[in-house]
Structures are given as structure tokens and as C-alpha cells.
Write a protein that holds these residues in place. Sequence first.
Motif, PDB file in Angstrom:
ATOM      1  N   GLN A 140      -5.353  13.913  -5.269  1.00 20.86           N
ATOM      2  CA  GLN A 140      -5.049  12.498  -5.056  1.00 20.86           C
ATOM      3  C   GLN A 140      -3.768  12.343  -4.248  1.00 20.86           C
ATOM      4  O   GLN A 140      -3.682  11.474  -3.367  1.00 20.86           O
ATOM      5  CB  GLN A 140      -4.921  11.744  -6.378  1.00 20.86           C
ATOM      6  CG  GLN A 140      -4.660  10.243  -6.153  1.00 20.86           C
ATOM      7  CD  GLN A 140      -4.651   9.421  -7.419  1.00 20.86           C
ATOM      8  OE1 GLN A 140      -4.805   9.966  -8.527  1.00 20.86           O
ATOM      9  NE2 GLN A 140      -4.465   8.117  -7.284  1.00 20.86           N
ATOM     10  N   ALA A 141      -2.776  13.182  -4.535  1.00 22.13           N
ATOM     11  CA  ALA A 141      -1.530  13.118  -3.754  1.00 22.13           C
ATOM     12  C   ALA A 141      -1.809  13.381  -2.281  1.00 22.13           C
ATOM     13  O   ALA A 141      -1.267  12.692  -1.407  1.00 22.13           O
ATOM     14  CB  ALA A 141      -0.526  14.129  -4.296  1.00 22.13           C
TER      15      ALA A 141
ATOM     16  N   VAL B  62       0.842  -1.200   0.000  1.00 21.88           N
ATOM     17  CA  VAL B  62       0.000   0.000   0.000  1.00 21.88           C
ATOM     18  C   VAL B  62       0.874   1.247   0.000  1.00 21.88           C
ATOM     19  O   VAL B  62       0.630   2.195  -0.764  1.00 21.88           O
ATOM     20  CB  VAL B  62      -0.950  -0.009   1.210  1.00 21.88           C
ATOM     21  CG1 VAL B  62      -1.614   1.358   1.389  1.00 21.88           C
ATOM     22  CG2 VAL B  62      -2.018  -1.087   1.048  1.00 21.88           C
ATOM     23  N   ALA B  63       1.906   1.264   0.829  1.00 17.99           N
ATOM     24  CA  ALA B  63       2.796   2.429   0.889  1.00 17.99           C
ATOM     25  C   ALA B  63       3.449   2.684  -0.466  1.00 17.99           C
ATOM     26  O   ALA B  63       3.558   3.835  -0.910  1.00 17.99           O
ATOM     27  CB  ALA B  63       3.855   2.225   1.966  1.00 17.99           C
ATOM     28  N   ASP B  64       3.888   1.633  -1.132  1.00 19.33           N
ATOM     29  CA  ASP B  64       4.506   1.799  -2.453  1.00 19.33           C
ATOM     30  C   ASP B  64       3.526   2.421  -3.439  1.00 19.33           C
ATOM     31  O   ASP B  64       3.891   3.301  -4.236  1.00 19.33           O
ATOM     32  CB  ASP B  64       4.988   0.453  -2.980  1.00 19.33           C
ATOM     33  CG  ASP B  64       6.197  -0.088  -2.225  1.00 19.33           C
ATOM     34  OD1 ASP B  64       6.829   0.686  -1.468  1.00 19.33           O
ATOM     35  OD2 ASP B  64       6.508  -1.286  -2.401  1.00 19.33           O
ATOM     36  N   ALA B  65       2.263   1.990  -3.394  1.00 15.05           N
ATOM     37  CA  ALA B  65       1.254   2.533  -4.307  1.00 15.05           C
ATOM     38  C   ALA B  65       0.937   3.991  -3.987  1.00 15.05           C
ATOM     39  O   ALA B  65       0.740   4.816  -4.889  1.00 15.05           O
ATOM     40  CB  ALA B  65      -0.015   1.681  -4.247  1.00 15.05           C
ATOM     41  N   LEU B  66       0.885   4.331  -2.705  1.00 17.58           N
ATOM     42  CA  LEU B  66       0.613   5.708  -2.317  1.00 17.58           C
ATOM     43  C   LEU B  66       1.784   6.624  -2.674  1.00 17.58           C
ATOM     44  O   LEU B  66       1.583   7.785  -3.061  1.00 17.58           O
ATOM     45  CB  LEU B  66       0.341   5.777  -0.810  1.00 17.58           C
ATOM     46  CG  LEU B  66      -0.861   4.970  -0.298  1.00 17.58           C
ATOM     47  CD1 LEU B  66      -0.916   5.017   1.224  1.00 17.58           C
ATOM     48  CD2 LEU B  66      -2.173   5.463  -0.908  1.00 17.58           C
ATOM     49  N   GLU B  67       2.990   6.113  -2.565  1.00 17.11           N
ATOM     50  CA  GLU B  67       4.173   6.890  -2.928  1.00 17.11           C
ATOM     51  C   GLU B  67       4.195   7.191  -4.422  1.00 17.11           C
ATOM     52  O   GLU B  67       4.623   8.277  -4.847  1.00 17.11           O
ATOM     53  CB  GLU B  67       5.439   6.139  -2.526  1.00 17.11           C
ATOM     54  CG  GLU B  67       6.725   6.884  -2.797  1.00 17.11           C
ATOM     55  CD  GLU B  67       7.952   6.095  -2.368  1.00 17.11           C
ATOM     56  OE1 GLU B  67       8.947   6.733  -1.984  1.00 17.11           O
ATOM     57  OE2 GLU B  67       7.910   4.842  -2.406  1.00 17.11           O
TER      58      GLU B  67
ATOM     59  N   VAL C  83       1.974   8.044  -6.462  1.00 22.26           N
ATOM     60  CA  VAL C  83       1.144   9.142  -6.959  1.00 22.26           C
ATOM     61  C   VAL C  83       1.591  10.492  -6.391  1.00 22.26           C
ATOM     62  O   VAL C  83       0.918  11.509  -6.618  1.00 22.26           O
ATOM     63  CB  VAL C  83      -0.355   8.909  -6.648  1.00 22.26           C
ATOM     64  CG1 VAL C  83      -0.810   7.596  -7.264  1.00 22.26           C
ATOM     65  CG2 VAL C  83      -0.631   8.921  -5.150  1.00 22.26           C
ATOM     66  N   GLN C  84       2.712  10.531  -5.691  1.00 19.71           N
ATOM     67  CA  GLN C  84       3.195  11.806  -5.164  1.00 19.71           C
ATOM     68  C   GLN C  84       3.897  12.598  -6.265  1.00 19.71           C
ATOM     69  O   GLN C  84       4.792  12.085  -6.930  1.00 19.71           O
ATOM     70  CB  GLN C  84       4.143  11.583  -3.988  1.00 19.71           C
ATOM     71  CG  GLN C  84       3.487  10.943  -2.787  1.00 19.71           C
ATOM     72  CD  GLN C  84       2.281  11.721  -2.293  1.00 19.71           C
ATOM     73  OE1 GLN C  84       2.346  12.938  -2.115  1.00 19.71           O
ATOM     74  NE2 GLN C  84       1.174  11.020  -2.080  1.00 19.71           N
ATOM     75  N   PRO C  85       3.495  13.847  -6.474  1.00 18.55           N
ATOM     76  CA  PRO C  85       4.140  14.664  -7.511  1.00 18.55           C
ATOM     77  C   PRO C  85       5.437  15.264  -6.987  1.00 18.55           C
ATOM     78  O   PRO C  85       5.657  15.333  -5.772  1.00 18.55           O
ATOM     79  CB  PRO C  85       3.100  15.765  -7.754  1.00 18.55           C
ATOM     80  CG  PRO C  85       2.464  15.944  -6.406  1.00 18.55           C
ATOM     81  CD  PRO C  85       2.423  14.567  -5.779  1.00 18.55           C
ATOM     82  N   PRO C  86       6.307  15.707  -7.893  1.00 18.47           N
ATOM     83  CA  PRO C  86       7.500  16.430  -7.432  1.00 18.47           C
ATOM     84  C   PRO C  86       7.092  17.763  -6.825  1.00 18.47           C
ATOM     85  O   PRO C  86       6.326  18.519  -7.422  1.00 18.47           O
ATOM     86  CB  PRO C  86       8.317  16.625  -8.718  1.00 18.47           C
ATOM     87  CG  PRO C  86       7.322  16.520  -9.829  1.00 18.47           C
ATOM     88  CD  PRO C  86       6.266  15.564  -9.362  1.00 18.47           C
ATOM     89  N   LEU C  87       7.575  18.032  -5.627  1.00 20.70           N
ATOM     90  CA  LEU C  87       7.285  19.274  -4.928  1.00 20.70           C
ATOM     91  C   LEU C  87       8.590  19.829  -4.367  1.00 20.70           C
ATOM     92  O   LEU C  87       9.542  19.079  -4.144  1.00 20.70           O
ATOM     93  CB  LEU C  87       6.289  19.044  -3.789  1.00 20.70           C
ATOM     94  CG  LEU C  87       4.838  18.736  -4.186  1.00 20.70           C
ATOM     95  CD1 LEU C  87       4.038  18.272  -2.968  1.00 20.70           C
ATOM     96  CD2 LEU C  87       4.178  19.949  -4.821  1.00 20.70           C
TER      97      LEU C  87
END
Length: 294
Positions: free
Chosen positions: A238-239, A157-162, A164-168
Motif C-alpha cells: 500500500q505504501a 490526497v497528498a496528506d492521505a497518501l503520506e 500510509v508511508q511506513p518508517p524507512l
Amino acid sequence: MTDAAARLSEIPIWQGVIAHQPLPGGLSNESYKVTDDTGDYVVRFSRDFPFHHVWRSREVIAARAAHAAGFAPEVVHAAPGVMVSRFLTARMYQAEDMRADASRIAVFMRDFHGSMARHLTGAGHVFWVFHVIRDYCVTLREAGNRMSAELPRYRAVADALEAVQPPLPLIVGHHDLLPANFLDDGTRLWLIDFEYCQFGTTMFDLANATSNSDFTREEAEAFLAAYFGHTPDAALLQAHDAMAVASLLREAMWSMVSEHHLDAPGVDYVAYSDEVAARYELALAAYQRRYGTI
């Protein structure tokens, strides 16, 4: 003389006779309000928690940087195992205060993120929640934790959530935005408790604040708009939603690790683990209904 009184009396900064009282809250540290002839102070007794990636020397540096930047009370003394800060006469926030004051908090956090890096000294360190979760998986497996069977799913789950994180932009974040870490003195806001204050991206702080204070999705969207200055697009929402789930998973796993390493008076880490894990499962289910099964 009680043990607490003896330890407090050994701190070499007091002027005259001191009085003390315990401060409530906190799942891992011991804090007191101390009054001497010069005023009121908060004394925090603690130690390094390598299993939680917490080193007190870093916390002192971050707290001093936060004071220099104008966001935290002054640290007047620090030694191994103890930090003394000035006491603020202020109201500690509850979740409902966070939601009611969301726009003000968003601007406050934007200012915090924009200022802190200019004041931080020493080596730079990073807080990345997905690394923390993966490292907790290793710690819990090696400890034979009662939730070990769930660890492969937590990591997936953590890998999937990571993903979708955009570059910030890289900023210095607080990374522990419980309502009780915000104080309002009637004029302005303050932050306390900097043990996880390191470099990171803005999104964990934003999602950590909303998930810890039970924001609705509409409230969270308004909070993001106030922080970024524009309505968040679908990818940013989503992020945020993904990071909010990760924040709850990390908190649940923090308590699971604490079951093996900490013994704070009056704290039931097993019960807290189960409570937060249930909140995580609800948040994950809501996330999957909106974005698809992980």
C-alpha cells in the motif's frame, strides 16, 4: 557561429577543434554531445530553478558523488550554468526495458541507495514528495494557475497518501527515475541526471521507477521483492501504491509550475500537465478501488 557553438566554445577545457550535436530529451535543460581531441563529452546548460527546489551546485555535488560511488560518468568541468561529463556509449532505456530488466534494476537501485551517502559532501538536503506537492500548491495558487480549483483536493490526497508511508531508513535517492535516466553500455547500468538527488526514503525511488515505466501491479510487487529481498507485505504494497500516485501527482504539478517559469524549445507544458494529470487520476481511482475512498 550559432549561439550554441559560441557558448560551447567558451568552455575552457577543450583540446583542439570541437564538434557538437544536440542531445534529445529533457523538459528543462539543454544538452549537447561535444567531441574534441581527447574524446566525447556531454555538456548540460542549465540554471537554478528555486520554484522546483533545484540548485545546480547541489546537482554537481550529487553527480560527483554518484561517479565516486561507481554509478555515473565523471564530471570533468562545472561552472555556473554548465556541467560537462564524460559521454557514455550506451543504450538509453525505454519503459519496456525497465519492465524487462526489473530485477537487475532493483538490485542496482539497492546498491545505489546503500552507497551514495558515503560519498556525498556538503550540507545535507531532503527530497520529500509530499512537501514538494504542498509547496507546489502554494506556488500554483499564487500564480493563479488554471488548475487552482483542484489544489485543495490535491493537497488532501497528498496528506492521505503520506499517512500510509511506513518508517524507512534515510538514504540518498535519485528521485527522478525516468527510463531515459538509465543507461546500459552492454556490460553494466549507469544513472544520469542528479538534479533531485538528495536524502529521502527508498519508497519514492521505487514507486517513481515503476510508475514512470507503467509497471503492472504484479510487476511492481516482483520489483519490490527483488529490492527488499522478500515478498512485500500488505502495508509495504500500500505504501508503494500510494507513493506511485504521489509520484504522478508531483510530476503533473511540476509541469503546471513549469507553465509559469519555463520555456524550453518544443515543449508544451500545458499538454504535458494534462497528460500526466490524466494518468494521475487513473492511478488514484485504482488506488481508491483497492484501499477505499480518500
